[in-house]
Design a protein around this motif. Structure first.
Motif, PDB file in Angstrom:
ATOM      1  N   GLY A  30       0.809  -1.211   0.000  1.00  8.92           N
ATOM      2  CA  GLY A  30       0.000   0.000   0.000  1.00  8.92           C
ATOM      3  C   GLY A  30       0.840   1.258   0.000  1.00  8.92           C
ATOM      4  N   GLU A  31       0.194   2.367   0.338  1.00  7.16           N
ATOM      5  CA  GLU A  31       0.850   3.676   0.330  1.00  7.16           C
ATOM      6  C   GLU A  31       1.418   3.993   1.699  1.00  7.16           C
ATOM      7  OE1 GLU A  31       1.114   5.699  -2.401  1.00  7.16           O
ATOM      8  OE2 GLU A  31       0.218   4.045  -3.531  1.00  7.16           O
ATOM      9  N   LYS A  32       2.609   4.596   1.706  1.00 10.59           N
ATOM     10  CA  LYS A  32       3.194   5.028   2.975  1.00 10.59           C
ATOM     11  C   LYS A  32       2.376   6.206   3.493  1.00 10.59           C
ATOM     12  CE  LYS A  32       7.532   6.264   5.134  1.00 10.59           C
ATOM     13  NZ  LYS A  32       8.941   6.605   4.910  1.00 10.59           N
ATOM     14  N   ALA A  33       1.910   6.097   4.739  1.00  7.16           N
ATOM     15  CA  ALA A  33       1.071   7.132   5.335  1.00  7.16           C
ATOM     16  C   ALA A  33       1.923   8.322   5.775  1.00  7.16           C
ATOM     17  CB  ALA A  33       0.318   6.564   6.529  1.00  7.16           C
ATOM     18  N   VAL A  34       1.376   9.509   5.612  1.00  2.25           N
ATOM     19  CA  VAL A  34       2.039  10.728   6.060  1.00  2.25           C
ATOM     20  C   VAL A  34       1.995  10.735   7.586  1.00  2.25           C
ATOM     21  CG1 VAL A  34       1.984  13.241   5.970  1.00  2.25           C
ATOM     22  CG2 VAL A  34       1.273  11.923   3.982  1.00  2.25           C
ATOM     23  N   VAL A  42       4.375   3.673   8.504  1.00  2.00           N
ATOM     24  CA  VAL A  42       3.145   2.886   8.424  1.00  2.00           C
ATOM     25  C   VAL A  42       2.666   2.925   6.973  1.00  2.00           C
ATOM     26  CG1 VAL A  42       0.753   2.671   9.209  1.00  2.00           C
ATOM     27  CG2 VAL A  42       2.506   3.507  10.797  1.00  2.00           C
ATOM     28  N   TRP A  43       2.267   1.762   6.453  1.00  2.28           N
ATOM     29  CA  TRP A  43       1.717   1.679   5.097  1.00  2.28           C
ATOM     30  C   TRP A  43       0.262   1.240   5.198  1.00  2.28           C
ATOM     31  CZ3 TRP A  43       6.664   0.657   6.350  1.00  2.28           C
ATOM     32  CH2 TRP A  43       7.662   1.223   5.548  1.00  2.28           C
ATOM     33  N   LEU A  44      -0.585   1.844   4.376  1.00  4.18           N
ATOM     34  CA  LEU A  44      -2.009   1.524   4.384  1.00  4.18           C
ATOM     35  C   LEU A  44      -2.478   1.102   2.995  1.00  4.18           C
ATOM     36  CD1 LEU A  44      -3.314   4.533   6.501  1.00  4.18           C
ATOM     37  CD2 LEU A  44      -2.995   2.175   7.266  1.00  4.18           C
ATOM     38  N   ILE A  62       0.467  -1.882   7.768  1.00  2.00           N
ATOM     39  CA  ILE A  62       1.768  -2.508   7.992  1.00  2.00           C
ATOM     40  C   ILE A  62       2.649  -1.495   8.714  1.00  2.00           C
ATOM     41  CG2 ILE A  62       3.813  -3.502   6.901  1.00  2.00           C
ATOM     42  CD1 ILE A  62       1.975  -4.297   4.538  1.00  2.00           C
ATOM     43  N   PHE A  63       3.163  -1.881   9.878  1.00  4.06           N
ATOM     44  CA  PHE A  63       3.980  -1.012  10.719  1.00  4.06           C
ATOM     45  C   PHE A  63       5.412  -1.519  10.772  1.00  4.06           C
ATOM     46  CE2 PHE A  63      -0.261  -0.274  12.014  1.00  4.06           C
ATOM     47  CZ  PHE A  63      -0.332   0.874  12.799  1.00  4.06           C
ATOM     48  N   ASP A  64       6.380  -0.622  10.594  1.00  4.96           N
ATOM     49  CA  ASP A  64       7.778  -0.948  10.852  1.00  4.96           C
ATOM     50  C   ASP A  64       7.970  -1.112  12.350  1.00  4.96           C
ATOM     51  OD1 ASP A  64       8.699  -0.901   8.257  1.00  4.96           O
ATOM     52  OD2 ASP A  64       9.681   1.056   8.414  1.00  4.96           O
ATOM     53  N   PRO A  65       9.043  -1.795  12.785  1.00  8.80           N
ATOM     54  CA  PRO A  65       9.317  -1.862  14.221  1.00  8.80           C
ATOM     55  C   PRO A  65       9.340  -0.451  14.826  1.00  8.80           C
ATOM     56  CG  PRO A  65      10.771  -3.348  13.046  1.00  8.80           C
ATOM     57  CD  PRO A  65      10.034  -2.536  12.000  1.00  8.80           C
ATOM     58  N   GLY A  66       8.719  -0.309  15.995  1.00 13.87           N
ATOM     59  CA  GLY A  66       8.684   0.965  16.702  1.00 13.87           C
ATOM     60  C   GLY A  66       7.593   1.921  16.263  1.00 13.87           C
ATOM     61  N   ALA A  67       6.915   1.648  15.164  1.00 17.19           N
ATOM     62  CA  ALA A  67       5.860   2.545  14.681  1.00 17.19           C
ATOM     63  C   ALA A  67       4.589   2.341  15.510  1.00 17.19           C
ATOM     64  CB  ALA A  67       5.571   2.299  13.206  1.00 17.19           C
TER      65      ALA A  67
END
Length: 151
Positions: A30-34, A42-44, A62-67
């Motif tokens: 998905g798109e990387k969220a602002v 975070v991608w949505l 989808i969250f990277d570690p720590g997000a």
């Protein structure tokens, strides 16, 4: 002839094992969220836009570690289905919970909460919520102290 069949079966099994080993995600990233209502990457990906028949929206996050998302609430509630990684979920005034693949989190209507990844692991979930009750109400950032609290 039996040897040819045996090798053909082994070849198909090897390809299947390789595909599983690559852990190809079910849905695209998905798109990387602002970074407006969260910390980290975070991608949505919206899977279903609510309409007059299906009045709930469904997305993959989808969250990277720590997000992590900011504190927020949903007027109509939200359901999270954890599909990959390890994450956190916390309701206001309650201890932080660890969430894992296969778990379902029910965010009750109007309850302040946050969710996100652990420092060591990203997390992915499918989220669904009714659109007719209103949009997410964003509150304030989850402090580093809140995020890192062990109890």
């Amino acid at each position: 002839m039996k040897q040819v069949r045996y090798f053909a079966i082994l070849f198909c099994v090897a390809l299947s094992v390789q595909a599983v080993a690559q852990e190809t995600p079910i849905f695209p990233k998905g798109e990387k969220a602002v970074n407006v209502h969260h910390v980290g990457n975070v991608w949505l990906k919206e899977l279903n836009v609510a309409d007059s028949v299906f009045t709930y929206g469904t997305s993959v996050a989808i969250f990277d570690p720590g997000a992590r998302l900011d504190w927020h609430s949903h007027p109509g509630g939200q359901i999270l289905i954890i599909t990959e990684g390890i994450g956190y979920y916390q309701e206001k005034g309650k201890p932080k919970q660890i969430v894992r693949p296969g778990e379902v989190v029910k965010c009750l209507p109007g309850v302040e909460h946050w969710h996100g990844a652990t420092p060591e692991s990203g997390v992915t979930y499918i989220a669904t919520s009714p659109a007719q009750n209103g949009k997410t109400i964003w509150l304030h950032r989850v402090s580093d102290k809140e995020y890192n609290r062990t109890k």
